[in-house]
Structures are given as structure tokens and as C-alpha cells.
Design a protein around this motif. Structure first.
Motif, PDB file in Angstrom:
ATOM      1  N   ASP A 193       8.410   6.992   4.708  1.00  0.00           N
ATOM      2  CA  ASP A 193       9.066   7.952   3.828  1.00  0.00           C
ATOM      3  C   ASP A 193       8.029   8.572   2.875  1.00  0.00           C
ATOM      4  OD1 ASP A 193      10.875   9.386   2.298  1.00  0.00           O
ATOM      5  OD2 ASP A 193      11.639   7.639   1.204  1.00  0.00           O
ATOM      6  N   PRO A 194       7.098   9.339   3.469  1.00  0.00           N
ATOM      7  CA  PRO A 194       5.982   9.851   2.652  1.00  0.00           C
ATOM      8  C   PRO A 194       6.415  10.785   1.528  1.00  0.00           C
ATOM      9  CG  PRO A 194       5.962  10.824   4.848  1.00  0.00           C
ATOM     10  CD  PRO A 194       6.997   9.743   4.870  1.00  0.00           C
ATOM     11  N   LYS A 195       7.619  11.344   1.641  1.00  0.00           N
ATOM     12  CA  LYS A 195       8.100  12.202   0.543  1.00  0.00           C
ATOM     13  C   LYS A 195       8.233  11.413  -0.742  1.00  0.00           C
ATOM     14  CE  LYS A 195      11.342  15.395   0.572  1.00  0.00           C
ATOM     15  NZ  LYS A 195      12.710  15.894   0.850  1.00  0.00           N
ATOM     16  N   ASN A 196       8.677  10.166  -0.613  1.00  0.00           N
ATOM     17  CA  ASN A 196       8.874   9.325  -1.796  1.00  0.00           C
ATOM     18  C   ASN A 196       7.756   8.302  -2.013  1.00  0.00           C
ATOM     19  OD1 ASN A 196      11.460  10.271  -2.843  1.00  0.00           O
ATOM     20  ND2 ASN A 196      12.274   9.579  -0.871  1.00  0.00           N
ATOM     21  N   TYR A 240       0.803  -1.226   0.000  1.00  0.00           N
ATOM     22  CA  TYR A 240       0.000   0.000   0.000  1.00  0.00           C
ATOM     23  C   TYR A 240       0.836   1.276   0.000  1.00  0.00           C
ATOM     24  CZ  TYR A 240      -4.691  -2.006   0.278  1.00  0.00           C
ATOM     25  OH  TYR A 240      -5.885  -2.628  -0.004  1.00  0.00           O
ATOM     26  N   GLU A 241       2.079   1.187   0.456  1.00  0.00           N
ATOM     27  CA  GLU A 241       2.959   2.349   0.398  1.00  0.00           C
ATOM     28  C   GLU A 241       3.150   2.800  -1.054  1.00  0.00           C
ATOM     29  OE1 GLU A 241       3.271  -0.282   2.253  1.00  0.00           O
ATOM     30  OE2 GLU A 241       4.184   0.193   4.194  1.00  0.00           O
ATOM     31  N   LEU A 242       3.001   1.827  -1.975  1.00  0.00           N
ATOM     32  CA  LEU A 242       3.197   2.114  -3.403  1.00  0.00           C
ATOM     33  C   LEU A 242       1.875   2.100  -4.160  1.00  0.00           C
ATOM     34  CD1 LEU A 242       6.409  -0.090  -4.001  1.00  0.00           C
ATOM     35  CD2 LEU A 242       6.301   2.388  -3.683  1.00  0.00           C
ATOM     36  N   GLY A 243       0.771   2.254  -3.430  1.00  0.00           N
ATOM     37  CA  GLY A 243      -0.541   2.300  -4.079  1.00  0.00           C
ATOM     38  C   GLY A 243      -1.390   1.093  -3.713  1.00  0.00           C
ATOM     39  N   THR A 244      -2.707   1.236  -3.898  1.00  0.00           N
ATOM     40  CA  THR A 244      -3.617   0.214  -3.387  1.00  0.00           C
ATOM     41  C   THR A 244      -4.032  -0.835  -4.424  1.00  0.00           C
ATOM     42  OG1 THR A 244      -5.431   1.731  -3.814  1.00  0.00           O
ATOM     43  CG2 THR A 244      -4.602   1.661  -1.562  1.00  0.00           C
ATOM     44  N   ASP A 270      -2.734   3.248   8.883  1.00  0.00           N
ATOM     45  CA  ASP A 270      -2.037   3.973   9.926  1.00  0.00           C
ATOM     46  C   ASP A 270      -0.536   3.751   9.708  1.00  0.00           C
ATOM     47  OD1 ASP A 270      -2.254   5.492  12.150  1.00  0.00           O
ATOM     48  OD2 ASP A 270      -3.098   3.908  13.432  1.00  0.00           O
ATOM     49  N   TRP A 271       0.162   4.722   9.105  1.00  0.00           N
ATOM     50  CA  TRP A 271       1.581   4.511   8.779  1.00  0.00           C
ATOM     51  C   TRP A 271       2.486   4.777   9.976  1.00  0.00           C
ATOM     52  CZ3 TRP A 271       1.191   2.093   4.482  1.00  0.00           C
ATOM     53  CH2 TRP A 271       0.247   2.479   3.521  1.00  0.00           C
ATOM     54  N   PRO A 272       3.644   4.180  10.087  1.00  0.00           N
ATOM     55  CA  PRO A 272       4.145   3.140   9.195  1.00  0.00           C
ATOM     56  C   PRO A 272       3.449   1.802   9.423  1.00  0.00           C
ATOM     57  CG  PRO A 272       5.637   3.390  11.056  1.00  0.00           C
ATOM     58  CD  PRO A 272       4.572   4.449  11.206  1.00  0.00           C
ATOM     59  N   ARG A 311       1.149   9.205   1.710  1.00  0.00           N
ATOM     60  CA  ARG A 311       0.610  10.568   1.808  1.00  0.00           C
ATOM     61  C   ARG A 311      -0.910  10.551   1.951  1.00  0.00           C
ATOM     62  NH1 ARG A 311       5.052  11.591  -2.034  1.00  0.00           N
ATOM     63  NH2 ARG A 311       3.667  11.653  -3.847  1.00  0.00           N
ATOM     64  N   ARG A 312      -1.486   9.346   1.871  1.00  0.00           N
ATOM     65  CA  ARG A 312      -2.922   9.196   2.105  1.00  0.00           C
ATOM     66  C   ARG A 312      -3.107   8.302   3.320  1.00  0.00           C
ATOM     67  NH1 ARG A 312      -5.225   6.314  -2.647  1.00  0.00           N
ATOM     68  NH2 ARG A 312      -7.090   6.461  -1.381  1.00  0.00           N
ATOM     69  N   ARG A 313      -4.139   8.615   4.111  1.00  0.00           N
ATOM     70  CA  ARG A 313      -4.310   7.861   5.356  1.00  0.00           C
ATOM     71  C   ARG A 313      -5.138   6.590   5.152  1.00  0.00           C
ATOM     72  NH1 ARG A 313      -3.237   9.861  10.905  1.00  0.00           N
ATOM     73  NH2 ARG A 313      -3.910   7.704  10.884  1.00  0.00           N
TER      74      ARG A 313
END
Ligand code: MTE
Ligand code: MO
Length: 317
Positions: free
Chosen positions: A176-179, A83-87, A189-191, A184-186
Motif C-alpha cells: 500500500d505505497p500510497k499510505n 521497513y514499510e514504516l521507515g528504516t 523488493d515490495w511487498p 515508495r522507496r526501493r
């Protein structure tokens, strides 16, 4: 043995080895040089090892490997959950470049004698790499057979000398929400975090993977270091780990926190316990048409069922 370095980013799509070619090359190696597969001999290159002088033991084949047909490399690396790279399933391979794996370090914390922050190289160095071909079963109903390269989680944990208070071990993914645009979307609950009870973590089946199909772990599969717990649903196998900590209390687990009625802390593959919105009785092996029966503990019951004797697995799902 010396390991040459080739980073995942250097691998062109045209160089990606389809399963059949890989198998042939492997048979060839076995017949011609009469040794087991080794990373260097297979023409694949260690991930990790930004340090060219690093010596590694030969890659051995684990006795826990399944001899079922391995899922195609292409499917393993283009149908993912990260999910860090999309759903969507295609997102992780598409946005794989967003994950920056160099430099990488792993922090060891909590109830242990040897906490600290290690470079990835130092973290991996003492461990002999093995090939372990495991089934992976996603809670959504698909499964794959993946030839991982990695090492025993138990050996790693022993090395940092957990104290008697260490009842659980927790893992954390890079934040690393910058990359990583997904962060960047909730949506979660990151990380992303996960945890195991200590005896589960010490079971010889649990491993940390640094590669698959004899190659560096592709970013979309959780480079440079990911957990593999083959008797649990795929989501327990947390990717891109930056922290491992020992605790007395049960640590939070991302999907359990997000939807506690749907995803339990244990998350053992269990055909007898349906997900509230669908059955867990059958699964589709990627690459196959007819669904197959899902086995208790994903077929690893002989090794792990005793961990749960006396527990009500409908309550602790
Ligand atoms: N950090 C992180 N780890 C993760 C996930 C994730 O979204 N983020 N997805 C999980 C889920 S739901 C599954 S099924 C597996 C998928 O692993 P694969 O893409 O290598 O097949 O990774 C697990 N590990
Ligand atoms: Mo999953």
C-alpha cells in the motif's frame, strides 16, 4: 465469552500498560477470580473482532511460554523493524498511523483444497486465542521477551487442507505505497514476503499473533496479523499478512532475495554461524546492560532441532 472491541487507535499512550502494572493486574485477576487470563477479564479488548457478537474461547497460557522477564511494553512498541514504516528503529511507532488495518482480508492460495479470500474476522474466528511468551532474537544482535496473543499456525494451515504438493508455505505483507511511505522507496523488493518449509510451519511453536500484552497488536508490531517463529531470526516473522499460499517450490524471502550472502532462507538463530559482517554468539536483551550468550535455535532446540537433522546448517543458514 463476549469480547469488547477497542481498536489500537483508541488506546491513548497514557493507557498503555507498563509491564509491572500488567503483571500486578494479572496476579490480582488470577487470585481474585481464580481463572486464567482472558482477554476481556484482563480489561484488554480483542483486536480483530469488529464483530461484537463473536465468541472466543478463554485465553489460555501456552506451555511453550518462557518465564523469563518480559520486555517492557514501551520497548516492544517503540524499538521496531518495519521497513514499510521507515528504516530506523523509531520510525515504525512514529508512522504507525500510515498502516490502515480496516478493512482487512487474508487470501489463501496455491496447493490447498480450500483457497479463498476471508475477512480478518472469519480468518480468526475458529481459533482459540493463547498467550505465548516467546523470545525474539533479531539478526542485528538484540533480543526481547514478548507476551504474544495468537494461535497455532499449524491449526490455520490444516484448516485450508494443503495438498500433497504443498512443500512450503509463503506469506505476504500488505502492499500500500500510497499510505506506507517506506514502500515508495526501493529499499526492499515490495511487498515483503517470507516462507517456511511445511514441516517448520506445522511445528507447534509457530504461531500467528493478533495481540501482545493482552492488547490489540499495535500497528508497528505488525497489526492485524503477524507471523511469530521464535527459533528463527526476527526477520522471518513477517508482519501485516494479507496472503498465505502453499507451494511445491521454495518461495522467495525478502531479506534472502535482497542479500543472499547475508541472510539465508532458513535463518535459524545459530551462534555457530556468524553473519558475514558480525558474530552471532552474543545478544543484548533490550533493557539489560551485559550481553548474554545466544542459544542455538534461540533456546528452542528441544522442540525444533529435529527438523534440521542431517542438514548442514552452515550451508543452509
Ligand atoms: N512486513 C515486514 N515484516 C517484518 C519486518 C519488515 O520490515 N516488514 N522486519 C522484520 C524484522 S528484521 C524483525 S527483527 C521483526 C521485528 O519485529 P518487532 O518490531 O515486532 O520487534 O519483524 C520482522 N517482520
Ligand atoms: Mo531484524
Amino acid at each position: 465469552m463476549l469480547i469488547k472491541i477497542q481498536s489500537a487507535a483508541d488506546v491513548q499512550p497514557s493507557e498503555i500498560t507498563p509491564e509491572s502494572i500488567y503483571q500486578k493486574r494479572r496476579d490480582f485477576l488470577r487470585n481474585s477470580i481464580g481463572i486464567g487470563l482472558s482477554l476481556a477479564a484482563a480489561g484488554a479488548f480483542s483486536p480483530l473482532l469488529a464483530k461484537p457478537d463473536l465468541k472466543l474461547n478463554q485465553l489460555v497460557k501456552s506451555k511453550y511460554s518462557t518465564d523469563e522477564k518480559q520486555t517492557d511494553f514501551k520497548d516492544i512498541t517503540s524499538y521496531n523493524n518495519f521497513y514499510e514504516l521507515g528504516t530506523s528503529k523509531k520510525d515504525p511507532s512514529r508512522y504507525a498511523h500510515e498502516l490502515k488495518t480496516e478493512p482487512w482480508s487474508v487470501t489463501i492460495a496455491g496447493e490447498c483444497e480450500k483457497p479463498g479470500k476471508l475477512t480478518l474476522e472469519d480468518f480468526i474466528k475458529p481459533h482459540a486465542l493463547e498467550e505465548r511468551i516467546y523470545r525474539l532474537r533479531c539478526v542485528e544482535g538484540w533480543s526481547m521477551v514478548i507476551p504474544w496473543v495468537g494461535f497455532s499456525l499449524a491449526d490455520v494451515l490444516k484448516r485450508f487442507q494443503p495438498t500433497s504438493k504443498a512443500k512450503y508455505v509463503a506469506f505476504e505483507t500488505l502492499f500500500d505505497p500510497k499510505n506506507l511511505h517506506g514502500q515508495r522507496r526501493r529499499v526492499l523488493d515490495w511487498p515483503y514476503v517470507e516462507g517456511l518449509r511445511m514441516d517448520e510451519a506445522m511445528n507447534p511453536l509457530a504461531m500467528l499473533a493478533v495481540g501482545l500484552y493482552g492488547q490489540v497488536l499495535p500497528n508497528q508490531n505488525g497489526a492485524p496479523l503477524r507471523l511469530v517463529v521464535p527459533w528463527k531470526y526476527g526477520f522471518k516473522s513477517i508482519k501485516s499478512i494479507v496472503k498465505i499460499s502453499f507451494s511445491e517450490k521454495q518461495p522467495p524471502a525478502t531479506w534472502n532475495v535482497s542479500q543472499p550472502s547475508e541472510y539465508g532462507f532458513y535463518s535459524n538463530v545459530n551462534p555457530a554461524v556468524p553473519h558475514p559482517r558480525w558474530s552471532q554468539k552474543r545478544e543484548r536483551r533490550i533493557g539489560e546492560f551485559r550481553k548474554r550468550k545466544t542459544l542455538p535455535f534461540n533456546g528452542y532446540g528441544e522442540q525444533v532441532a529435529s527438523l534440521y537433522s542431517g542438514m548442514d546448517l552452515k550451508k543452509y543458514f
